[in-house]
Design a protein around this motif. Sequence first.
Motif, PDB file in Angstrom:
ATOM      1  N   LYS A  99     -15.570 -28.711  -6.862  1.00  0.00           N
ATOM      2  CA  LYS A  99     -15.077 -27.350  -6.652  1.00  0.00           C
ATOM      3  C   LYS A  99     -15.904 -26.312  -7.412  1.00  0.00           C
ATOM      4  O   LYS A  99     -15.586 -25.126  -7.378  1.00  0.00           O
ATOM      5  CB  LYS A  99     -13.613 -27.259  -7.083  1.00  0.00           C
ATOM      6  N   LYS A 100     -16.962 -26.767  -8.074  1.00  0.00           N
ATOM      7  CA  LYS A 100     -17.848 -25.833  -8.788  1.00  0.00           C
ATOM      8  C   LYS A 100     -19.082 -25.482  -7.964  1.00  0.00           C
ATOM      9  O   LYS A 100     -19.862 -24.618  -8.349  1.00  0.00           O
ATOM     10  CB  LYS A 100     -18.300 -26.449 -10.123  1.00  0.00           C
ATOM     11  N   LEU A 102     -21.540 -23.978  -5.107  1.00  0.00           N
ATOM     12  CA  LEU A 102     -21.644 -22.652  -4.503  1.00  0.00           C
ATOM     13  C   LEU A 102     -20.966 -22.618  -3.136  1.00  0.00           C
ATOM     14  O   LEU A 102     -20.296 -21.628  -2.786  1.00  0.00           O
ATOM     15  CB  LEU A 102     -23.113 -22.248  -4.366  1.00  0.00           C
ATOM     16  N   GLN A 105     -17.287 -22.200  -3.588  1.00  0.00           N
ATOM     17  CA  GLN A 105     -16.967 -20.860  -4.059  1.00  0.00           C
ATOM     18  C   GLN A 105     -17.021 -19.845  -2.920  1.00  0.00           C
ATOM     19  O   GLN A 105     -16.132 -18.994  -2.784  1.00  0.00           O
ATOM     20  CB  GLN A 105     -17.925 -20.453  -5.182  1.00  0.00           C
ATOM     21  N   SER A 108     -14.083 -20.672  -0.415  1.00  0.00           N
ATOM     22  CA  SER A 108     -12.771 -20.356  -0.985  1.00  0.00           C
ATOM     23  C   SER A 108     -12.556 -18.853  -1.099  1.00  0.00           C
ATOM     24  O   SER A 108     -11.456 -18.349  -0.828  1.00  0.00           O
ATOM     25  CB  SER A 108     -12.616 -21.017  -2.356  1.00  0.00           C
ATOM     26  N   GLU A 109     -13.587 -18.132  -1.486  1.00  0.00           N
ATOM     27  CA  GLU A 109     -13.461 -16.676  -1.606  1.00  0.00           C
ATOM     28  C   GLU A 109     -13.254 -16.025  -0.246  1.00  0.00           C
ATOM     29  O   GLU A 109     -12.428 -15.120  -0.097  1.00  0.00           O
ATOM     30  CB  GLU A 109     -14.692 -16.104  -2.306  1.00  0.00           C
ATOM     31  N   ILE A 163     -10.493 -19.470  -7.406  1.00  0.00           N
ATOM     32  CA  ILE A 163     -11.446 -18.363  -7.372  1.00  0.00           C
ATOM     33  C   ILE A 163     -11.117 -17.355  -8.463  1.00  0.00           C
ATOM     34  O   ILE A 163     -10.010 -17.340  -9.011  1.00  0.00           O
ATOM     35  CB  ILE A 163     -11.447 -17.639  -6.004  1.00  0.00           C
ATOM     36  N   LYS A 164     -12.094 -16.522  -8.758  1.00  0.00           N
ATOM     37  CA  LYS A 164     -11.909 -15.412  -9.675  1.00  0.00           C
ATOM     38  C   LYS A 164     -12.212 -14.118  -8.930  1.00  0.00           C
ATOM     39  O   LYS A 164     -13.140 -14.067  -8.126  1.00  0.00           O
ATOM     40  CB  LYS A 164     -12.846 -15.545 -10.887  1.00  0.00           C
ATOM     41  N   ASN A 169     -17.451 -11.551  -4.857  1.00  0.00           N
ATOM     42  CA  ASN A 169     -16.612 -11.995  -3.742  1.00  0.00           C
ATOM     43  C   ASN A 169     -17.057 -11.326  -2.442  1.00  0.00           C
ATOM     44  O   ASN A 169     -16.939 -11.895  -1.360  1.00  0.00           O
ATOM     45  CB  ASN A 169     -15.148 -11.625  -3.982  1.00  0.00           C
ATOM     46  N   SER A 172     -19.475 -13.354  -0.415  1.00  0.00           N
ATOM     47  CA  SER A 172     -18.833 -14.436   0.342  1.00  0.00           C
ATOM     48  C   SER A 172     -18.164 -13.901   1.596  1.00  0.00           C
ATOM     49  O   SER A 172     -18.224 -14.523   2.662  1.00  0.00           O
ATOM     50  CB  SER A 172     -17.804 -15.149  -0.541  1.00  0.00           C
TER      51      SER A 172
END
Length: 250
Positions: A99-100, A102, A105, A108-109, A163-164, A169, A172
């Motif tokens: 899940k780390k 790219l 990320q 998910s974003e 996500i952050k 974001n 993405s």
Amino acid sequence: MVYNSAMFNLQHILYMVISGALTVALLALARKYAVNDEVKNRILKFFAIITVVIHYSNLWVDYFVSGGTATVENNQILPVYPCNVVMWMLLVASLLRDKKRLLFQMLSEFCFYGGTICGVVGIVLNVNFGNTPTLADYDILKGLLSHSTMLVGCLYMLVGRFIKIRVFNAVSVAAGLGCFVICGVAVNALYEAFGMTPPDGMFLKSNPYISISPIILGVLAVVLLFCGLALWEMRLPEEERWYKKLHLRN
């Protein structure tokens, strides 16, 4: 617009209220009790897989109800509409072990932003329900249910801390919208190549919701998202803001 007075009948209103309440409750419970990565991954996988299962479930229902025949819809063999693409993106993201990465990320974003909008629109302004405003038709019911489960999965990207919220974001989201365009063009071209009438994949030719070109709408959405996230990052220490990180990368 796709909606009409019959769309917002008692059945639809009750569905939206119940679906919204269950979504909030499920996410609240997941946030409270899913405390490790293994459990979080299982929750994400569940909603991603169940969304796909529900999407195709009408084939099994039709097959047994009709005595051995079932009609395959175009969006069950091709990514015709935005929600179809998000559904598969959510599944791929949930099945990625790392899940780390790219890829995760970005998926998910985009699922969080694009999938949430698609899920809400697919529930509130469901085209099929507008044409056949009853939940007694399983094809209509499963369409709403699959949007509800997809919405939970997409929102869980944030609730489960996958996500952050950050300016990047927007990259993405731009990439995800680019996938929409590619899928829409490919689907329309495939239909034309076989002498069939294109289904207007991804609504590239006409927007049934707003009288604005989907391309222009997508560009505006990315710009507004970037500006909004840039303002949000102003609350962070300067060294954690997007332009500082971009400067360090260069």
